[in-house]
Design an enzyme around this catalytic site. Structure first.
Site, PDB file in Angstrom:
ATOM      1  N   LYS A   3       2.160   4.622   1.707  1.00 27.31           N
ATOM      2  CA  LYS A   3       2.183   5.193   3.062  1.00 27.31           C
ATOM      3  C   LYS A   3       1.830   6.660   2.928  1.00 27.31           C
ATOM      4  O   LYS A   3       2.620   7.474   2.466  1.00 27.31           O
ATOM      5  CB  LYS A   3       3.569   5.019   3.695  1.00 27.31           C
ATOM      6  CG  LYS A   3       3.731   5.750   5.015  1.00 27.31           C
ATOM      7  CD  LYS A   3       3.855   4.770   6.148  1.00 27.31           C
ATOM      8  CE  LYS A   3       4.119   5.337   7.522  1.00 27.31           C
ATOM      9  NZ  LYS A   3       3.771   6.654   7.868  1.00 27.31           N
TER      10      LYS A   3
ATOM     11  N   TYR B 135      -7.563   1.968   5.121  1.00 32.18           N
ATOM     12  CA  TYR B 135      -6.579   0.893   4.925  1.00 32.18           C
ATOM     13  C   TYR B 135      -6.521  -0.136   6.041  1.00 32.18           C
ATOM     14  O   TYR B 135      -5.664  -1.017   6.031  1.00 32.18           O
ATOM     15  CB  TYR B 135      -5.195   1.497   4.691  1.00 32.18           C
ATOM     16  CG  TYR B 135      -4.795   2.549   5.720  1.00 32.18           C
ATOM     17  CD1 TYR B 135      -4.660   2.230   7.061  1.00 32.18           C
ATOM     18  CD2 TYR B 135      -4.548   3.874   5.331  1.00 32.18           C
ATOM     19  CE1 TYR B 135      -4.307   3.179   7.998  1.00 32.18           C
ATOM     20  CE2 TYR B 135      -4.199   4.835   6.266  1.00 32.18           C
ATOM     21  CZ  TYR B 135      -4.073   4.476   7.594  1.00 32.18           C
ATOM     22  OH  TYR B 135      -3.722   5.420   8.510  1.00 32.18           O
TER      23      TYR B 135
ATOM     24  N   CYS C 241      23.108  34.502  24.410  1.00 35.45           N
ATOM     25  CA  CYS C 241      23.044  35.898  24.840  1.00 35.45           C
ATOM     26  C   CYS C 241      23.227  35.941  26.357  1.00 35.45           C
ATOM     27  O   CYS C 241      22.620  35.162  27.086  1.00 35.45           O
ATOM     28  CB  CYS C 241      21.686  36.477  24.441  1.00 35.45           C
ATOM     29  SG  CYS C 241      21.341  38.064  25.230  1.00 35.45           S
TER      30      CYS C 241
ATOM     31  N   ASP D 101       0.809  10.455   3.876  1.00 38.60           N
ATOM     32  CA  ASP D 101       1.361  11.359   4.881  1.00 38.60           C
ATOM     33  C   ASP D 101       0.288  12.350   5.311  1.00 38.60           C
ATOM     34  O   ASP D 101       0.275  13.497   4.908  1.00 38.60           O
ATOM     35  CB  ASP D 101       2.568  12.086   4.273  1.00 38.60           C
ATOM     36  CG  ASP D 101       3.405  12.728   5.352  1.00 38.60           C
ATOM     37  OD1 ASP D 101       3.181  12.434   6.544  1.00 38.60           O
ATOM     38  OD2 ASP D 101       4.282  13.538   5.004  1.00 38.60           O
TER      39      ASP D 101
ATOM     40  N   CYS E  78      19.458  42.381  21.692  1.00 32.35           N
ATOM     41  CA  CYS E  78      19.687  43.366  22.760  1.00 32.35           C
ATOM     42  C   CYS E  78      21.137  43.883  22.763  1.00 32.35           C
ATOM     43  O   CYS E  78      21.492  44.721  23.583  1.00 32.35           O
ATOM     44  CB  CYS E  78      19.313  42.774  24.114  1.00 32.35           C
ATOM     45  SG  CYS E  78      20.477  41.518  24.688  1.00 32.35           S
TER      46      CYS E  78
ATOM     47  N   CYS F 168      24.559  39.790  20.954  1.00 25.05           N
ATOM     48  CA  CYS F 168      23.182  39.348  20.676  1.00 25.05           C
ATOM     49  C   CYS F 168      22.566  40.273  19.618  1.00 25.05           C
ATOM     50  O   CYS F 168      22.616  41.499  19.765  1.00 25.05           O
ATOM     51  CB  CYS F 168      22.362  39.396  21.955  1.00 25.05           C
ATOM     52  SG  CYS F 168      20.600  39.174  21.665  1.00 25.05           S
TER      53      CYS F 168
ATOM     54  N   CYS G 288      16.915  39.528  28.201  1.00 30.74           N
ATOM     55  CA  CYS G 288      16.876  39.878  26.776  1.00 30.74           C
ATOM     56  C   CYS G 288      15.435  39.802  26.260  1.00 30.74           C
ATOM     57  O   CYS G 288      14.759  38.798  26.440  1.00 30.74           O
ATOM     58  CB  CYS G 288      17.765  38.908  25.996  1.00 30.74           C
ATOM     59  SG  CYS G 288      17.591  39.047  24.214  1.00 30.74           S
TER      60      CYS G 288
ATOM     61  N   LYS H 298      10.325   3.239   4.005  1.00 34.47           N
ATOM     62  CA  LYS H 298      10.380   4.699   3.852  1.00 34.47           C
ATOM     63  C   LYS H 298      11.211   5.091   2.643  1.00 34.47           C
ATOM     64  O   LYS H 298      12.286   4.531   2.418  1.00 34.47           O
ATOM     65  CB  LYS H 298      11.005   5.322   5.109  1.00 34.47           C
ATOM     66  CG  LYS H 298      10.111   5.251   6.328  1.00 34.47           C
ATOM     67  CD  LYS H 298       8.902   6.152   6.124  1.00 34.47           C
ATOM     68  CE  LYS H 298       8.208   6.508   7.395  1.00 34.47           C
ATOM     69  NZ  LYS H 298       8.594   7.677   8.085  1.00 34.47           N
TER      70      LYS H 298
ATOM     71  N   GLU I 201       0.851  -1.197   0.000  1.00 36.48           N
ATOM     72  CA  GLU I 201       0.000   0.000   0.000  1.00 36.48           C
ATOM     73  C   GLU I 201       0.881   1.239   0.000  1.00 36.48           C
ATOM     74  O   GLU I 201       2.052   1.167   0.343  1.00 36.48           O
ATOM     75  CB  GLU I 201      -0.888   0.032   1.266  1.00 36.48           C
ATOM     76  CG  GLU I 201      -1.833  -1.141   1.383  1.00 36.48           C
ATOM     77  CD  GLU I 201      -2.647  -1.125   2.671  1.00 36.48           C
ATOM     78  OE1 GLU I 201      -2.492  -0.178   3.472  1.00 36.48           O
ATOM     79  OE2 GLU I 201      -3.423  -2.057   2.875  1.00 36.48           O
TER      80      GLU I 201
HETATM   81  S1  IVH Z   1      -1.756   0.640   8.785  1.00 39.11           S
HETATM   82  C1  IVH Z   1      -1.298  -1.739  12.296  1.00 39.11           C
HETATM   83  N1  IVH Z   1      -1.524   1.582   6.358  1.00 39.11           N
HETATM   84  O1  IVH Z   1       1.153   5.547   9.278  1.00 39.11           O
HETATM   85  C2  IVH Z   1      -0.874  -0.702  11.378  1.00 39.11           C
HETATM   86  N2  IVH Z   1      -1.007   3.032   8.181  1.00 39.11           N
HETATM   87  O2  IVH Z   1       3.104   4.558  11.606  1.00 39.11           O
HETATM   88  C3  IVH Z   1      -1.770   0.463  11.412  1.00 39.11           C
HETATM   89  N3  IVH Z   1      -0.355   5.304   7.508  1.00 39.11           N
HETATM   90  O3  IVH Z   1      -0.644   5.767  12.249  1.00 39.11           O
HETATM   91  C4  IVH Z   1      -1.601   1.410  10.345  1.00 39.11           C
HETATM   92  N4  IVH Z   1      -0.556   4.985   5.339  1.00 39.11           N
HETATM   93  O4  IVH Z   1      -1.595   7.019  10.253  1.00 39.11           O
HETATM   94  C5  IVH Z   1      -1.392   1.838   7.672  1.00 39.11           C
HETATM   95  N5  IVH Z   1      -1.413   2.302   4.163  1.00 39.11           N
HETATM   96  C6  IVH Z   1      -1.281   2.551   5.459  1.00 39.11           C
HETATM   97  C7  IVH Z   1      -0.874   3.822   5.943  1.00 39.11           C
HETATM   98  C8  IVH Z   1      -0.743   4.015   7.322  1.00 39.11           C
HETATM   99  C9  IVH Z   1      -0.260   5.855   6.301  1.00 39.11           C
HETATM  100  C10 IVH Z   1      -0.061   6.000   8.789  1.00 39.11           C
HETATM  101  C11 IVH Z   1      -1.077   5.768   9.873  1.00 39.11           C
HETATM  102  C12 IVH Z   1      -0.327   5.178  11.027  1.00 39.11           C
HETATM  103  C13 IVH Z   1       1.095   5.449  10.675  1.00 39.11           C
HETATM  104  C14 IVH Z   1       1.890   4.240  11.126  1.00 39.11           C
END
Ligand code: IVH
Length: 587
Positions: free
Chosen positions: A114, A224, A424, A116, A409, A406, A429, A312, A112
């Site tokens: 990840k 998810y 400082c 943000d 001041c 500084c 300050c 990551k 999946e």
């Molecule tokens: S599963 C048991 N799937 O990443 C695992 N999390 O560090 C529960 N996040 O708090 C999370 N994309 O907010 C899962 N495809 C994805 C995700 C995802 C982003 C976030 C989520 C979670 C954090 C995990």
């Protein structure tokens, strides 16, 4: 009468279905005009026959209630987070660890994106959306139901069949990069502070007490995961994801079954290549063991499941030029060099200033004004200069040295920590004072509403010279100030008084003890119970607390032994800013 009820039910179902066609499938089958007409018919019928109005009606998305605060909502099953794999090797290690624990040579995964954004939970009872919460600390979140209801992609009533009595689903609320840009452009026009990145914009939007404001924010969501499901008959995660679609939830189009480590690595690389073309930020991919049976066998650690990992991506980098370098004075008086950059956009956020930390760092990287530099930004992490591109160095590149005084001041600056940092020497300050008061009144600390901007006015007018002075202010001190009227004076005093009810952890955090953040403040509150006992904290007791090391302990002791700080804390106590620590939920 029966006919009218039937008509209303049909309109609700039809509108929910068309909502799904429009917001989830992106394939509307009626015109906006027809949708609006049906909507208005339903609205007028509900107005005439309010007995048929239900909470799953599409007319009921945006409530009229403005909350005072969000109530806590305890998660039935903890919302865990994911452990990270920083590179391909760590993904491969994860894969082999799983094979080994399960004593098999073949396990299927789901890949999946990840996302943000902000993790949330949605609770459905008999198919109706009844509550939703933020992740919070994983055990207790904030009840933000009325804000989540405004997100059109969230079904108020599930479609299809096989609907469990209780269904908890989890997902990520995000704002696309394009919408983030529009939102910030609009805020700039209206003189409102800009959001640093799409993630902060999503978080800020979900934490609005008035759902009418949240409704105007372009929030989106992908589901998810699940929490509790009564009658959970899913064999694997993929089947759950497929069912989500049938119920009318948005799932990410890049979800994919991966049969082995090669497919996992390929997915990781493919997604990293696609990253810049996606409409929203992703900071990696997630791998989840597909079989729920195997997930159960693998189990969880305290905070992370063993059956999933986040792969990551490398943080995003861009090249830009340093226009100038100036200095910032923090609340502890540390003078930090900051580079002003030619603005550059990295994953949704515009970066124009970046800290250079200290002189050593500048010398080590040989950073000069006018240099072209590589700047990096990883998610929430503050942006940093990675290196100078020496080949592009211009003739007029100028080296930089921190000043002897500084910048605010003009008192002499002194070297501390073996010369690594500059501070400082003036403990009064104005820059330090302003910063420490700004921190004290901020949301996560005493939460004195709207006070941040006012603080420098109060300092300038000599009305306050420390945070405790705030509690001795009276309305008549304020009404003569520039831009202050009776009403704003009254409001400020009211919110200052209200802040006396703050919890002990927040008050300790507000004091701004160097190296003490929200987490350590909680530990201190638990250990000492009130401000008076905190004042007598000893280094050896502090070190005994789990998670407090010698540096933090030292910094706490130095703080509570400094005469100026003792006076301020005593003055707070005299003014009834003196909470005692209660239990975990009450704080
Ligand atoms: S599963 C048991 N799937 O990443 C695992 N999390 O560090 C529960 N996040 O708090 C999370 N994309 O907010 C899962 N495809 C994805 C995700 C995802 C982003 C976030 C989520 C979670 C954090 C995990």
């Amino acid at each position: 009468m029966k006919d009218i009820e039937q008509h209303i039910i049909k309109l609700k179902n039809d509108l929910n279905f068309h909502n799904y066609r429009y917001y989830i499938l992106n394939e509307p089958i009626i015109s906006d005009y027809n949708y609006d007409e049906m909507f208005r018919t339903l609205e007028s019928l509900e107005k005439k026959y309010p007995q048929y109005k239900t909470i799953d009606s599409p007319t009921q998305r945006v409530g009229a209630t403005i909350l005072d605060s969000f109530k806590p909502l305890e998660h039935r099953t903890a919302m865990l987070s994911l452990s990270n794999a920083k590179n391909q090797t760590e993904i491969i290690n994860f894969y082999h660890r799983i094979l080994k624990s399960l004593n098999t040579d073949n396990v299927e995964f789901v890949g999946e994106t990840k996302l943000d954004g902000l993790g949330v939970e949605l609770i459905y009872e008999n198919g109706i959306f009844t509550a939703g919460a933020t992740r919070g600390d994983g055990f207790v979140g904030e009840n933000i139901t009325q804000n989540l209801r405004t997100i059109r992609q969230i079904p108020l009533k599930l479609l299809g069949n096989n609907i469990p009595k209780i269904l908890e689903v989890r997902g990520e609320v995000i704002i696309s990069n394009e919408n983030f840009q529009k939102l910030n452009d609009n805020r700039e026009k209206n003189d409102k502070p800009l959001f640093a990145n799409p993630r902060n914009a999503s978080a800020g939007s979900l934490r609005q007490l008035d759902p009418k404001i949240t409704e105007k924010r372009p929030l989106e969501i992908f589901i998810y995961a699940f929490g509790e499901i009564s009658e959970n008959n899913f064999k694997n995660h993929w089947m759950f994801l497929e069912q989500l679609k049938k119920w009318g939830f948005p799932t990410n189009p890049y979800n994919k079954i991966l049969k082995n480590e090669n497919e996992m690595i390929k997915y990781f690389n493919d997604m990293e290549n696609k990253r810049n073309t996606l409409p929203y930020d992703i900071d990696g991919v997630v791998f989840k063991v597909n079989s729920l049976n195997l997930q159960k066998k693998l189990g969880t650690r305290t905070r992370n499941p063993r059956w999933a990992i986040a792969g990551k991506f490398k943080p995003k980098q861009e090249i830009t030029q340093i226009i100038s370098i100036d200095e910032q004075v923090g609340r502890t008086g540390i003078i930090t060099p900051v580079a002003n950059l030619k603005p550059v956009k990295i994953s949704g956020a515009t970066i124009s200033r970046v800290t250079l930390h200290n002189q050593d760092e500048i010398d080590r990287k040989d950073i000069r004004v006018n240099d072209f530099v590589v700047v990096e930004r990883a998610g929430d992490v503050i942006p940093k200069v990675i290196k100078v591109i020496k080949e592009k160095r211009l003739k007029d590149a100028k080296s930089y040295h921190l000043p002897q005084n500084c910048p605010v001041c003009h008192s002499p600056a002194i070297k501390i920590e073996n010369g690594a940092l500059l501070k400082c020497s003036n403990i009064s300050c104005p820059a330090q004072l302003r910063k420490s008061i700004e921190h004290f009144v901020s949301k996560k600390a005493m939460n004195i509403a709207g006070a941040e901007a006012t603080m420098s006015l109060l300092v300038k007018a000599n009305l306050i010279s420390n945070v405790a002075d705030l509690y001795e202010l009276r309305e008549y001190d304020l009404i003569y100030l520039e831009r202050f009227g009776k009403k704003s004076a009254h409001n400020l005093i009211t919110s200052i008084n209200k802040s006396k009810n703050v919890s002990l952890p927040k008050l300790i955090y507000a004091l701004g003890i160097p190296n003490v953040g929200e987490y350590t403040s909680k530990l201190l509150a638990k250990k000492y119970g009130n401000l008076t006992s905190l004042l007598s904290a000893k280094k050896d007791e502090l070190i005994e607390i789990d998670d407090i090391g010698p540096i933090v302990a030292e910094s706490i002791v130095t703080f509570v032994q400094e005469e100026k700080n003792i006076k301020v804390i005593q003055k707070l106590i005299e003014n009834n800013v003196n909470p005692i620590y209660k239990n975990k939920n009450n704080e």
